[in-house]
Design an enzyme around this catalytic site. Structure first.
Site, PDB file in Angstrom:
ATOM      1  N   ARG A  92       8.207  93.960 -36.908  1.00  0.00           N
ATOM      2  CA  ARG A  92       8.355  95.247 -36.224  1.00  0.00           C
ATOM      3  C   ARG A  92       7.140  96.148 -36.453  1.00  0.00           C
ATOM      4  O   ARG A  92       6.771  96.926 -35.572  1.00  0.00           O
ATOM      5  CB  ARG A  92       9.618  95.964 -36.702  1.00  0.00           C
ATOM      6  CG  ARG A  92      10.905  95.314 -36.230  1.00  0.00           C
ATOM      7  CD  ARG A  92      12.117  96.120 -36.658  1.00  0.00           C
ATOM      8  NE  ARG A  92      13.368  95.472 -36.257  1.00  0.00           N
ATOM      9  CZ  ARG A  92      13.975  95.674 -35.099  1.00  0.00           C
ATOM     10  NH1 ARG A  92      13.438  96.503 -34.224  1.00  0.00           N
ATOM     11  NH2 ARG A  92      15.116  95.051 -34.816  1.00  0.00           N
ATOM     12  N   GLU A 102      14.694  89.658 -40.774  1.00  0.00           N
ATOM     13  CA  GLU A 102      16.009  90.081 -40.300  1.00  0.00           C
ATOM     14  C   GLU A 102      16.847  88.853 -39.952  1.00  0.00           C
ATOM     15  O   GLU A 102      16.371  87.938 -39.278  1.00  0.00           O
ATOM     16  CB  GLU A 102      15.883  90.981 -39.063  1.00  0.00           C
ATOM     17  CG  GLU A 102      15.115  92.266 -39.339  1.00  0.00           C
ATOM     18  CD  GLU A 102      15.007  93.131 -38.097  1.00  0.00           C
ATOM     19  OE1 GLU A 102      15.828  92.942 -37.179  1.00  0.00           O
ATOM     20  OE2 GLU A 102      14.108  93.988 -38.051  1.00  0.00           O
ATOM     21  N   GLU A 153      15.648  93.762 -26.883  1.00  0.00           N
ATOM     22  CA  GLU A 153      15.088  94.764 -27.790  1.00  0.00           C
ATOM     23  C   GLU A 153      13.578  94.574 -27.923  1.00  0.00           C
ATOM     24  O   GLU A 153      12.821  95.552 -27.947  1.00  0.00           O
ATOM     25  CB  GLU A 153      15.752  94.669 -29.169  1.00  0.00           C
ATOM     26  CG  GLU A 153      15.267  95.747 -30.140  1.00  0.00           C
ATOM     27  CD  GLU A 153      15.937  95.661 -31.497  1.00  0.00           C
ATOM     28  OE1 GLU A 153      15.737  96.591 -32.295  1.00  0.00           O
ATOM     29  OE2 GLU A 153      16.645  94.675 -31.768  1.00  0.00           O
ATOM     30  N   ASP A 190      11.771  98.839 -17.939  1.00  0.00           N
ATOM     31  CA  ASP A 190      11.623 100.247 -17.568  1.00  0.00           C
ATOM     32  C   ASP A 190      10.137 100.563 -17.432  1.00  0.00           C
ATOM     33  O   ASP A 190       9.541 101.234 -18.266  1.00  0.00           O
ATOM     34  CB  ASP A 190      12.279 101.133 -18.624  1.00  0.00           C
ATOM     35  CG  ASP A 190      12.266 102.596 -18.205  1.00  0.00           C
ATOM     36  OD1 ASP A 190      12.311 102.855 -16.991  1.00  0.00           O
ATOM     37  OD2 ASP A 190      12.189 103.470 -19.086  1.00  0.00           O
ATOM     38  N   HIS A 219      24.114 101.156 -27.433  1.00  0.00           N
ATOM     39  CA  HIS A 219      23.332 100.011 -27.899  1.00  0.00           C
ATOM     40  C   HIS A 219      22.686  99.386 -26.657  1.00  0.00           C
ATOM     41  O   HIS A 219      23.299  98.558 -25.984  1.00  0.00           O
ATOM     42  CB  HIS A 219      24.221  99.003 -28.624  1.00  0.00           C
ATOM     43  CG  HIS A 219      24.903  99.560 -29.832  1.00  0.00           C
ATOM     44  ND1 HIS A 219      24.206 100.005 -30.940  1.00  0.00           N
ATOM     45  CD2 HIS A 219      26.225  99.757 -30.109  1.00  0.00           C
ATOM     46  CE1 HIS A 219      25.072 100.442 -31.856  1.00  0.00           C
ATOM     47  NE2 HIS A 219      26.303 100.305 -31.367  1.00  0.00           N
ATOM     48  N   CYS A 233      20.407  97.274 -26.205  1.00  0.00           N
ATOM     49  CA  CYS A 233      20.132  95.833 -26.202  1.00  0.00           C
ATOM     50  C   CYS A 233      21.323  95.049 -25.676  1.00  0.00           C
ATOM     51  O   CYS A 233      21.171  93.909 -25.237  1.00  0.00           O
ATOM     52  CB  CYS A 233      19.781  95.362 -27.603  1.00  0.00           C
ATOM     53  SG  CYS A 233      18.331  96.202 -28.268  1.00  0.00           S
TER      54      CYS A 233
END
Length: 776
Positions: free
Chosen positions: A423, A452, A463, A520, A742, A744
């Site tokens: 990330r 993760e 995501e 987007d 959420h 995602c």
């Protein structure tokens, strides 16, 4: 749409192939060559309801008349005769297909209205004394008295032959109307006659159809005249062809129009664009209905066997292509390009159509892919995805064979594009992974965030897209400039040493299309036009990519103020050179330094004048949208096409590429309500009922904010609201809390609010203060 290539004229049908060879040799060269007609690229087909206001009986008696005429024609010694052909094999069809495979978004340039088109001498027309006023008085009198003889005689005479049609409807029987923009037809009179026809007695309607049959059976000696084209133009508008019982006659009319030479098609195209929006739409709907009912007839016994009329659909498609071209010549268009979609085609074997097109191009084998404007965006997405899947399977199979041949143990992970990213280093890690795994881009995407736990069931992939787009399009990143006036991004013209990050954005867009993720991203329509220039990566690496013709309209979609200023310059009535004191130069700020660029050699010494200002404006726009960002856009172009490399892209319009990447702006909240899933709630619960009462009453801007809040985008996937997999979950928290989303998983967590007022207040606060992706 940019511009190259020619399309061969349709060949004559077999029964006309030898028609009057000496006449053709002597007369055809006199026709002036016009630009080729090509389809423009690109809702469900309307008008599929069967029947019409004036239902007519079957025409078995007329068909027997046809057969008698056919026998009589065959007994004549004339070298040419026009009969209703009986074609058994599609291979015998004339070449009436448009060359989509070789096109690079070809357009048709309209000719100036002053341009004279040389035509053959026109025959002297019979005298038609009736005016529109006379006809309307006869109709009113017939309605009141019941005596239809005068009206019957008018229809009998008018539709008896092509000369009679011209005599009735030409504005001036002695004028030739040689400009391509004017058909010379009294359109109001034509409309009045057709509007009245469906309300006349059955014998009058049968008389008209019998006259049309007689006209279509006439001998064809040499090239068609302008009067013949007028007759076809008039007959095509006949509303009787809404009725399936007239389809045999309609099919032969379409065939004769489809097999006209290219120059004749251009006259028809320019005449079509002069039709009113209502009548134009009716023409399109009638043709779409004809194709749909031939594909899926409700009563198969109504039509000849498909082997006997395999030419019906190709002929109708060709005539639709003429209407589509006419529609593309007008700005704004008469009807939306989506009105040419035929939703019936969503239910045929699309991949068979695609493979036929791939294998045979536009030769003797018909495929709807030759006419992509009739294929809906949903169907095109299926073609693209299945084509990509087949490429993916081929690549995965080869990887598996390589492993086995080296006696290595196969690993299921080799079937996926596995992305492992941190990330904290999202962009650089993503760039490294995509560069290293370039051969796997067509495999199914799976994302893992380092450190993760969890399997990617779709949420992590979405995501990853959202976070990457958010970071890359941030103004501080410097790759794209956000224009507040147009609410869109455009490529930064700053020079840099490495354009790989622009390639990454292109790859992201390609992966989004393949993995059905809606991004987007706010690019102007011009971006997608450039992305299809050309639609397939050229084999010659020296050929420039992403270059297309641009206008002030394209610039206005990005920089409206600048576009307005240039338009003012073009219309300025004073002395441009003295008042503006400009040269063929453009200035841009780069990292605090003003740099100048010449728009043409020696441009800094060439003043902009009243005489050369059009050239200046065109060069200015071309510099801003093409030349100044060429390296950036080329990297972006190659990135996108490295994932979506498919001939299926040639089927798409620029607007359709945008919908595949960003989704559709058309919201249907009732469809969302029907497809929503619930967790902890039932759709009959009071809170859910309050929620939908509030949302369905929202204005459009708030509905878009809700969609953006819950899914990360305010647009709808190609498959519609059902493809969102939208879920509302019960959030067992205090009702003082705001809703949580959420993105995602397209999930809204809603506390059990006790009143509609409280829910509305909390929902508006939540969706109005959420952070948007990629915006300032």
């Amino acid at each position: 749409m940019s511009e190259a290539g020619r399309v061969p004229s349709p060949a004559a049908p077999p029964e006309l192939a030898a028609a009057a060879p000496e006449d053709r040799k002597g007369k055809e060269p006199e026709r002036e060559k016009l630009p080729p007609i090509v389809s423009a690229g690109a809702g469900a087909a309307a008008g599929l309801d069967r029947g019409s206001k004036g239902q007519t009986s079957t025409f078995s008696s007329f068909i027997s008349t046809v057969n008698q005429k056919k026998e009589a024609a065959e007994n004549r010694s004339s070298p040419t005769h026009l009969i209703f052909p009986n074609i058994k094999n599609v291979r015998d069809l004339p070449s009436i297909c448009l060359d989509v495979r070789q096109k690079q978004r070809i357009s048709v340039d309209p000719l100036s209205s002053e341009m004279k088109a040389p035509v053959l001498p026109e025959p002297v027309l019979p005298r038609q004394p009736k005016t529109m006023k006379d006809f309307q008085e006869d109709v009113e009198k017939a309605k009141s008295t019941g005596d239809w003889k005068a009206v019957h005689d008018f229809y009998l005479t008018t539709f008896d032959s092509f000369p009679e049609l011209n005599a009735a409807f030409k504005k001036d029987a002695t004028a030739s109307f040689n400009t391509i923009e004017d058909s010379g037809i009294n359109a109001k009179f034509v409309n009045a006659v057709y509007d009245a026809l469906l309300n006349t007695p059955q014998d009058i309607q049968k008389t008209v159809l019998k006259g049309i049959i007689n006209s279509l059976l006439r001998e064809w000696k040499g090239p068609r005249t302008k009067d013949d084209l007028r007759a076809y133009f008039i007959l095509l508008q006949n509303p009787q062809f809404n009725n399936t019982s007239t389809y045999v006659i309609y099919a032969h009319l379409l065939r004769q129009i489809a097999t006209l030479v290219e120059a004749d098609h251009h006259f028809l195209v320019h005449w079509f664009k002069k039709i009113s929006q209502k009548r134009f739409k009716q023409l399109v709907e009638r043709l779409l209905q004809f194709i749909s009912l031939r594909l899926f007839p409700a009563k198969p016994e109504e039509f000849p066997p498909i082997t006997k009329c395999s030419w019906w659909i190709p002929s109708a498609s060709k005539v639709l292509a003429l209407l589509n071209t006419a529609n593309s010549l007008i700005h704004p268009s008469l009807i939306p390009y989506t009105d040419f979609y035929n939703s019936t085609l969503d239910h045929i074997d699309l991949m068979e159509e695609y493979h036929t097109w791939q294998s045979f191009g536009n030769s003797h084998r018909f495929s709807f892919c030759q006419y992509p404007f009739v294929i809906s965006i949903a169907a095109k997405k299926i073609i693209i995805q299945r084509d990509s899947e087949q490429q993916m399977i081929s690549i995965a199979r080869q990887s598996l064979v390589d492993k086995v041949s080296r006696r290595q143990r196969p690993d299921m992970n080799m079937l996926f594009l596995n992305m492992k990213v941190r990330r904290t280093h999202l962009v650089s890690d993503s760039l490294d992974e995509l560069t290293r795994k370039r051969a796997d881009l067509k495999k199914k995407l799976k994302v893992t965030f380092v450190g993760e736990a969890g399997l990617d069931m779709g949420g992590l992939t979405k995501e990853w897209f959202l976070l990457l787009i958010r970071q890359i399009f941030h103004p501080d990143y410097g790759m794209f400039t956000y224009h507040k006036d147009s609410h869109c991004h455009w490529f930064s013209s700053f020079k840099c040493d490495n354009y790989s990050e622009f390639r990454l954005v292109g790859i992201l867009m390609g992966l989004a299309v393949y993995n059905s993720i809606t991004l987007d991203i706010r690019f102007p329509p011009c971006c997608y036009k450039k992305l299809l220039s050309p639609p397939i990566i050229p084999s010659d690496q020296n050929i420039p990519v992403g270059i297309c013709s641009v206008t002030t309209d394209d610039l206005c979609q990005i920089m409206p103020e600048l576009a307005h200023g240039l338009s003012e310059l073009l219309s300025y009535e004073g002395n441009v050179e003295e008042d503006f004191y400009s040269t063929f130069q453009v200035f841009q700020e780069e990292f605090g330094i003003i740099k100048s660029y010449n728009l043409k050699p020696g441009g800094d010494k060439i003043p902009v004048t009243n005489q050369n200002r059009k050239e200046y404006v065109q060069l200015y726009i071309d510099f801003l949208l093409n030349k100044s960002i060429y390296k950036q856009f080329a990297a972006f172009y190659y990135g996108f096409h490295s994932v979506c490399a498919s001939n299926a892209l040639m089927l798409l319009r620029p607007e359709e590429v945008e919908i595949l990447v960003c989704g559709s702006p058309e919201l249907d909240m009732y469809a969302l309500q029907r497809s929503t899933q619930y967790d902890g709630y039932a759709k009959t619960d009071l809170t859910i009922r309050y929620f939908w009462d509030v949302v369905l009453g929202f204005p459009l801007d708030l509905q878009k904010k809700l969609l953006h809040f819950t899914t990360g985008s305010d647009r709808v996937p190609v498959g519609g609201m059902a493809d969102l997999n939208f879920k509302i979950s019960k959030n067992e928290t205090s009702t003082n809390w705001l809703p949580v989303a959420h993105t995602c998983f397209n999930q809204l967590c809603l506390p059990p609010y006790k009143s509609k007022k409280d829910l509305k207040q909390k929902l508006i606060i939540g969706i109005s203060n959420s952070e948007g992706f990629g915006l300032e």
